[in-house]
Each structure stands twice: as C-alpha cells, then as structure tokens.
Design an enzyme around this catalytic site. Structure first.
Site, short mmCIF file in Angstrom:
data_model
loop_
_atom_site.label_atom_id
_atom_site.label_comp_id
_atom_site.label_asym_id
_atom_site.label_seq_id
_atom_site.Cartn_x
_atom_site.Cartn_y
_atom_site.Cartn_z
N TYR A 414 -28.79 -24.36 28.58
CA TYR A 414 -27.83 -23.31 28.90
C TYR A 414 -26.95 -23.72 30.08
O TYR A 414 -25.75 -23.45 30.11
CB TYR A 414 -28.56 -22.01 29.25
N PHE A 417 -23.98 -25.81 29.16
CA PHE A 417 -22.91 -25.01 28.56
C PHE A 417 -22.11 -24.27 29.63
O PHE A 417 -20.88 -24.16 29.55
CB PHE A 417 -23.49 -23.98 27.58
N LYS A 423 -13.98 -22.47 29.08
CA LYS A 423 -14.42 -21.60 27.99
C LYS A 423 -14.62 -20.16 28.43
O LYS A 423 -14.11 -19.22 27.79
CB LYS A 423 -15.72 -22.15 27.38
N TYR A 424 -15.34 -19.95 29.52
CA TYR A 424 -15.65 -18.57 29.92
C TYR A 424 -14.43 -17.85 30.48
O TYR A 424 -14.32 -16.63 30.37
CB TYR A 424 -16.83 -18.58 30.89
N GLU A 485 -30.83 -10.79 23.19
CA GLU A 485 -31.29 -12.18 23.24
C GLU A 485 -32.69 -12.30 22.66
O GLU A 485 -33.58 -11.52 23.01
CB GLU A 485 -31.28 -12.68 24.69
N ASP A 512 -33.91 -10.62 17.98
CA ASP A 512 -32.99 -11.43 17.17
C ASP A 512 -31.83 -10.50 16.79
O ASP A 512 -32.05 -9.38 16.34
CB ASP A 512 -33.72 -11.92 15.91
N MET A 513 -30.61 -10.98 16.98
CA MET A 513 -29.46 -10.10 16.74
C MET A 513 -29.43 -9.55 15.32
O MET A 513 -28.94 -8.45 15.08
CB MET A 513 -28.16 -10.85 17.05
N GLU A 548 -21.17 -16.56 21.43
CA GLU A 548 -20.80 -17.98 21.59
C GLU A 548 -21.76 -18.84 20.76
O GLU A 548 -22.46 -19.70 21.28
CB GLU A 548 -20.80 -18.39 23.06
N GLU A 557 -24.08 -24.37 13.69
CA GLU A 557 -25.22 -23.72 14.34
C GLU A 557 -25.40 -22.29 13.83
O GLU A 557 -25.98 -21.45 14.51
CB GLU A 557 -25.07 -23.77 15.86
#
Length: 807
Positions: A414, A417, A423-424, A485, A512-513, A548, A557
């Site tokens: 993490y 990233f 990106k953010y 998460e 899990d989403m 993301e 992914e």
C-alpha cells in the site's frame, strides 16, 4: 509526509557514472603495471589489451600459407584433408598472465581473423584462434572480452552463410569460458570507408578464388548491422554473457535505429577520432545529436562503458610528474560545442587546467582532450525525471501481477501506491467535481441529512478516504463517508485513522465490497409486535462509489468484477462511479532483455512464458510506426461503470441457472454469469523496419469523472479528469504519475518481422466465473499484391489461465 521532501538525500543529484576506457588497435606491447598507472593517473578506468602477440600472428599465417601450398601442390583430393590444428600458446604468443592488474583490462581478440570467411580453411583456423584466445584470457582472470564484429552485414547468400559461421564461433567461445562477458564490436549501421588501410596480415586476402562470390559487395542497408547482431544472439540463445560494443559513427542514423540499439544489451559505446568534431579552439567535441544519444543511453539500467579508440597513446607520465587529470573541469575553450555556442561553464577550475588553457595550440595536441570532454559531459548530464528517480532499480524488473481478491496485501505494498504524487491529487479533483456537479444539478441524496453518501470501496490504508474528506471540505458540500475494506489488517489501520485523523467522521466497514449490503439504516418497524424494541436493520444506497482497483492493463486486477459486485448499493438513477470508465491499450515490442530473463526463468518454471508481468518497461523498442488509422499504441477494449441494470440481471439469472432458452453455460466453463466481462480484440500495426516481436506492451487510460455537458446556450462546460499510463499520452493526462507500471505479455518464441510488414495482435480476456485470464497471439504479414497478404509468421498461443486472477 510529502514524498518530495522525504526522499533520501543525493537522489536528486544523481548523475550516471562514466567508465571510460582506452583502446589502440595497433597496440603490440604488453600492458604493464606502469602503463596501467599512467592510464589511471590521467583519468582512464580501463585499458584494452590484445590477447595474443605479433609472434602468434606470424605463426598462424605461416601455418595457413603452408596448408595452402599443400593444397596447390597436391591433387584435388587434398581439399578433403582436415584443416590443421593450431598448437597451444607458448610464452611468446601472449602478453597476458594471471595477476592483480588483469581485472582492469578488457581483452580484445584478434581483428585479423575472418570467422565468417566462405573459405572453410580460413574460417576454421579463425575459429580456433578465437577459442584459444578467449579460453586463455578467461584462465588469466580477464572477465570482459571484445570480439571484432563480422566483416559484412547484408543478406546476400555469401554473407548470410558467413554470419551463421561467425555466430557459431561466438557460441563456441562462450562455451569455453563460463564466466567471461563477451561484447561484439559492431557499428550502428554499415559504412564503407574508402580511406581505410587494409589490415596488415589480414587472413581475408588468403581466401581461395573458388570461394569468392560476386554478391559479397552488394549495397548494405541501414538495419543490416542490427540484423547481423540479431543472428548472432539468436544462435547464442540470448546468452546473458553476450552483449554489444556499439561503434558510434560521426553521422548518426535515424531515430528508429537509435531506438533499436537502445533496446539491446549495450556493454560498450566506442568512439574513434573521426566521431568527434573540432570546435573553434581546435578541441574535440561532440555534436548535439551525439550528446543527446549519450545522455539517453547512459540512462539505461546498466549504463554502457565508453571506449575511446585510436585517439592517441596514453601520455607517458614520468613518476611523480604532475599531470592534469581528466576530471571534467576543462577550460572555457574546450567546452564550446561544434556550432560555436558556449556550453554551461563550470566554476572553480583546476589551476593546472587554467595553466593549460593559456596556450590553445598546446591544448589542441593534448593527448587526453577526448577524455576531458567525456568527463565534462559526465558532470553535465541532465537531471533525472520524477519517474526515473522513482523507478530506479525497477527498470525491466519482472513482477507477477497482484492478486488483491485472493490475497491480503502487506502494508509496504500500500505504501508504494501511496507515494504517487499525481494519482491522489487527480482523484481528489474528480471527487470535488462530482460533488460540485451534484449540488449544481440539484440531485437528491441518499441520506436523511442531505449529505452526499460516498463510499470508498477497497479503502486499503485510507488515502482515498482522506482525499474525499478533503474534497468535501474544499467544496463545502457535506458527505457521509463509508470506508469498505476486506483486509482485516488494513481494517485495523482504518479504525485508527478514523479516531486519530478523521475525527470519527467515517463509517468503517470490514467486508468484501461485493458482499456489502450498503450503508446501515435502522427501521422503525419491530421484528415481532409482541417482542421488545428490537429492530430489523435496513440498508440504504450510495451516491458516489470511489475505487482504485485498476491494474496495469486496467482490468487485470478484476476491477470490472468488483464494481459489478458492489453496484447493487449504488443509487440507481443518479449514482456515480469514480472511475467511470477505463480502456486497455497495447503495442508489439522488441524486448530482448525481458525475453532473456523469462527464458532463464522458464528452465525452472514451465509457466514463465505464459505469465503477464508487471514491469517498468525501459530497454525496449516499439516496432510499430504510427500511420493513419493504425497508431503505434492501440485500444483493445473498454469497461464502463455503472452497468445497465439489465446486464446485471442477466448475469444474476445465469448464476441462478435461470437463463431463458436453456443456456448451458459459457465455453470457458462455469454458468456464464461473468461472460459480459469477457473481451476480444484484434489490432493491426504497421512495421516499416524489420525486428523481433518478443512480447506485447500493455497500458491503460481511465476517465475518473467526466463532468462535461451542454449548457443552456449549447456550449460545452465542465471538466474531465483522466489518468493514463500510455507513454504518448501520460504527459497530457497525468504527467509524473508513478502508481502503475505497464504490463508485458511475453511470446515463448520471438517472432521475426521483415521490413514493410503488418503485425496483428489478437488478445482475449477470458473467464470461467472463478477466475479471469488472458490469451494472445501475434501474426506477421507482408503484402504480395494490392489486396493480397502473405502470413510469414505466427506465434504460439500465450495463455495465463494457470495464473489467472482469482475472483
């Protein structure tokens, strides 16, 4: 913490190191310790040494002459006699010997042999000489050897046969010295030098008349020397100890050929006196094109050494005699380029250099002028870009893609990233625009308080949550934030952030989403009229889902599958997904370093050639040329979110076995519930120059949020926020973004592409409802008529099914 300020010191000041060597083609005397010291004293890092002496040369020529006389004096059957065998070296045949200084020498094999000679006698004796020299140099401890390249490079019948013989001899030499690195000294492109003096004692003139072909003098083409190198390394099976010593000419070739050599394993760049120009002061300098080429090549992960060839002897410095060292601080007259334009000056010049600059005539004769100039270039290399600084050490380093659904990522993953400086910021812009538009368009929210309900699906350690809160504060539009998460370890960190950083403004959910039911609401109805005040939970909707989940090929992914699974919580009419769409892009590439690495892995891993790798592509060459309707990099497919409700309903019906018409599932297995996320694409590329396809480079672009719309007056208003990893669009859409490296789909066996060819790439995204994988094929065609094509090659089918991303 700001990544710019937290970077270790000196990284920004990094400059590539130039290792500069000295080579004299006619060097006959042994390299003594004193000669080595002299070279080091004036600034050289290494010297070349012949492996054999003129004494050995004479012995070989005598043996050759005697054998030719034997053939002449005897009858024709004598040609069937085996060639002579060279006797072993004696002490007078070689200047080398084991010792402490031998590691500072680069062995240079005899240039008077002719490995590719059409005369079998000459080629055989030449091969014996090469093998003996390499074996003895290896015995003495020499670790780097240069072999002069083949005599001719074109594709005539005679030359093609000669290249095969040359390559076979090099392969044999690599076999007798298991630790020696061999570099083939080859020009960037073939050049005929009418002023060249024939090499004294060359074996080529001894070629017998019956073996001399009329087509050996055919005109050579620009890519012929690369073609010859390709034959050599292919015969040697991409041996990791085989590389290129590239001779840089005075006139540089096209950008296409410079890029081709950039992709090859460059061990050395050699320069002779004719490569340099003279400035107004009479000092050797390089033109702007050469300076740019050096700067580019020295950015390679393993920067090549530089070799100055035949620019004069090493100055004969007496013991303890002071001599100006080539430290990169030349006088102002030296640092003027060939056009006369002054180059940047360096302060605090060495006093000895200042003294030397008093007399320009003496400096013009300075035997280290070329070295001084290279050291000057070293000290004035352009700084590295943000991506180069971040990617240092990652160039061409193969990594297996992440399995974010099957595995729980580590904190350090993490962290990598989160170091992205772009990106953010772009995600925050997208969220702020979405909130602003939501208010401007007066959309209803899914919360009782009127706040926009925003969920970060796959929150990780929480950077997107932080940016969402920041966007809300900047726009003044309140949000109800949810962080979802599945990683139980990251969930702990999210709770801590909520307490310490977010002022408990975030609802943190461990799920899990795809299994998340949505924001928890309480119903006013009781479970049983006779029971206590216990209430049944109800779940609301989400206005904006932020994620993301993208990989190097956008969907690799499983972003489509994950967002499909969480879409049921999205407000059906006004709900927004950030990102809203993403596209996968690809291009065939020449990547010999990656091919060699994967081939080495394949010895112990049968699936190595079927694995798509995440890799910071560096030493590669794009084979395609952008032409109308066929750009160099092309889009393969697209995913859009949210999906139409009918698509998700059909997927659910298939999952439940209720497909109308009695469907029996997908061809790939399973019931076909995820078939809407399968894809296929066939892209055609135009390749003007010959090359080898080693694999397919993959990139992606994504639209985070598209707020463009027509105003009441018909004008387009609003903004679009995009990210891109495509090398041709990244600067325009997301300059300096470092979160994603490209993906690389390898070919098991490289595919040769001739000049003026078409390359077609077929690629599939497959699924069996349990995992997702890719399959790919590359084909090469040439035009044989106005509307007729001939297929000249096709690759094996690559398939990552065994390494598919688990759902």
């Amino acid at each position: 913490m700001d990544p710019e300020t937290s970077r270790p010191p000196m990284v920004d000041d990094y400059m590539p190191t130039f290792y500069v060597g000295h080579h004299e083609a006619g060097r006959a005397l042994p390299i003594s310790e004193r000669t080595l010291r002299q070279g080091q004293d004036v600034g050289y890092d290494m010297l070349t040494s012949p492996i054999t002496t003129p004494h050995f040369h004479s012995r070989v020529l005598s043996l050759l002459s005697n054998q030719l006389e034997l053939y002449k004096s005897a009858d024709s059957s004598s040609n069937e006699l085996p060639p002579p065998i060279l006797p072993p070296f004696n002490s007078a045949d070689t200047p080398l010997g084991p010792g402490e200084t031998v590691s500072q020498l680069v062995g240079y094999c005899s240039s008077w042999i002719d490995l590719g000679s059409p005369d079998p006698l000459i080629s055989n004796i030449s091969r014996q000489v090469l093998t003996m020299e390499v074996a003895f140099a290896s015995f003495c401890g020499v670790t780097n050897i240069i072999i002069p390249g083949p005599r001719q490079y074109n594709s005539s019948t005679a030359t093609a046969d000669g290249l095969a013989r040359y390559a076979r001899a090099v392969q044999e030499a690599l076999g007798v010295a298991g630790y020696v690195h061999v570099a083939i000294h080859i020009p960037m492109y073939p050049q005929k030098d009418s002023t060249a003096i024939p090499l004294l004692g060359d074996m080529k003139p001894f070629t017998r008349a019956e073996y001399i072909s009329d087509d050996s003098d055919e005109d050579e083409e620009l890519f012929d020397s690369w073609d010859a190198w390709n034959v050599i390394r292919s015969v040697c099976k991409y041996n990791s100890r085989l590389s290129v010593a590239l001779a840089i000419p005075r006139q540089l070739p096209t950008e296409a050929l410079q890029s081709r050599w950039y992709a090859e394993p460059l061990r050395l760049l050699s320069f002779n006196a004719s490569t340099f120009l003279k400035n107004k002061g009479g000092h050797p300098v390089l033109g702007k094109g050469h300076q740019t080429l050096i700067s580019r090549y020295m950015r390679l992960k393993h920067a090549p050494w530089l070799l100055l060839c035949d620019i004069g002897p090493i100055p004969d410095v007496e013991p303890y005699e002071p001599y100006p060292v080539a430290d990169g601080f030349p006088s102002p007259s030296v640092t003027t380029d060939a056009s006369g334009a002054p180059m940047p000056q360096v302060a605090d010049l060495n006093s000895l250099i200042k003294r030397e600059s008093q007399n320009s005539k003496s400096k013009a004769k300075d035997q280290t002028a070329h070295l001084i100039y290279l050291r000057y270039l070293q000290r004035n290399q352009p700084p590295r870009s943000v991506i180069e600084r971040f990617g240092s050490g990652y160039q061409d380093y193969l990594q297996a893609p992440l399995q974010p659904l099957a595995d729980n990522l580590e904190s350090v993953t993490y962290e990598v990233f989160e170091k992205d400086p772009i990106k953010y910021d772009w995600y925050e812009r997208a969220i702020a625009l979405a909130l602003t538009d939501w208010k401007a368009l007066n959309k209803p929210t899914s919360s009782a308080s009127g706040a926009v309900v925003l969920a970060v699906a796959g929150s990780g350690r929480g950077p997107l949550v932080t940016r969402a809160l920041r966007a809300s504060a900047k726009t003044g539009i309140p949000i109800e934030a949810w962080a979802v998460e599945k990683n139980p370890n990251a969930y702990v960190l999210l709770q801590r952030h909520n307490e310490e950083d977010w002022d408990n403004a975030v609802n943190v959910v461990k799920s899990d989403m795809r299994a998340w039911k949505g924001p928890l609401r309480r119903s006013g109805k009781t479970a049983d009229s006779g029971s206590s005040e216990a209430q049944l939970p109800t779940y609301g909707k989400v206005d904006i889902i932020v994620s993301e989940l993208l990989g190097s090929f956008a969907d690799n992914e499983l972003s489509p599958e994950c967002l499909d699974g969480v879409q049921h919580v999205l407000a059906p009419e006004f709900g927004i997904s950030i990102p809203s769409s993403y596209t996968a892009h690809l291009s065939p590439v020449l990547a010999p370093r990656l091919h060699a690495d994967i081939s080495h892995r394949a010895v112990n891993d049968a699936d190595a050639t079927d694995t798509p790798y995440v890799v910071m592509l560096h030493a590669i060459d794009f084979l395609a040329t952008s032409v109308p309707d066929h750009p160099r990099i092309q889009q393969a497919w697209e995913f859009v979110h949210p999906l139409p409700a009918a698509t998700l309903e059909l997927a659910e019906a298939r999952r439940q076995g209720g497909v109308s018409g009695g469907g029996g599932g997908s061809m790939a297995g399973g019931d076909g519930a995820n078939e809407h996320n399968a894809r296929y694409s066939r892209c055609k590329f135009v390749c003007l120059n010959r090359g080898m396809v080693h694999g397919i480079a993959g990139y992606f672009e994504t639209v985070l949020y598209d707020g463009r719309r027509k105003s009441a007056t018909g004008e387009q208003v609003g903004e679009i926020v995009e990210l891109s990893t495509r090398p041709d669009t990244i600067d325009a859409k997301s300059k300096d973004m470092i979160s994603w490296f490209p993906i690389y789909f390898p070919l098991k066996n490289p595919l040769h592409v001739p000049d003026d060819a078409e390359v077609e790439v077929s690629i599939w995204r497959q699924t069996d409802d349990r995992k997702v994988w890719y399959e790919w094929i590359v084909e090469a065609f040439i035009m044989t008529g106005p509307r007729k094509r001939l297929r000249v090659g096709i690759s094996d089918v690559g398939s990552s099914r065994k390494q598919g991303c688990l759902m």
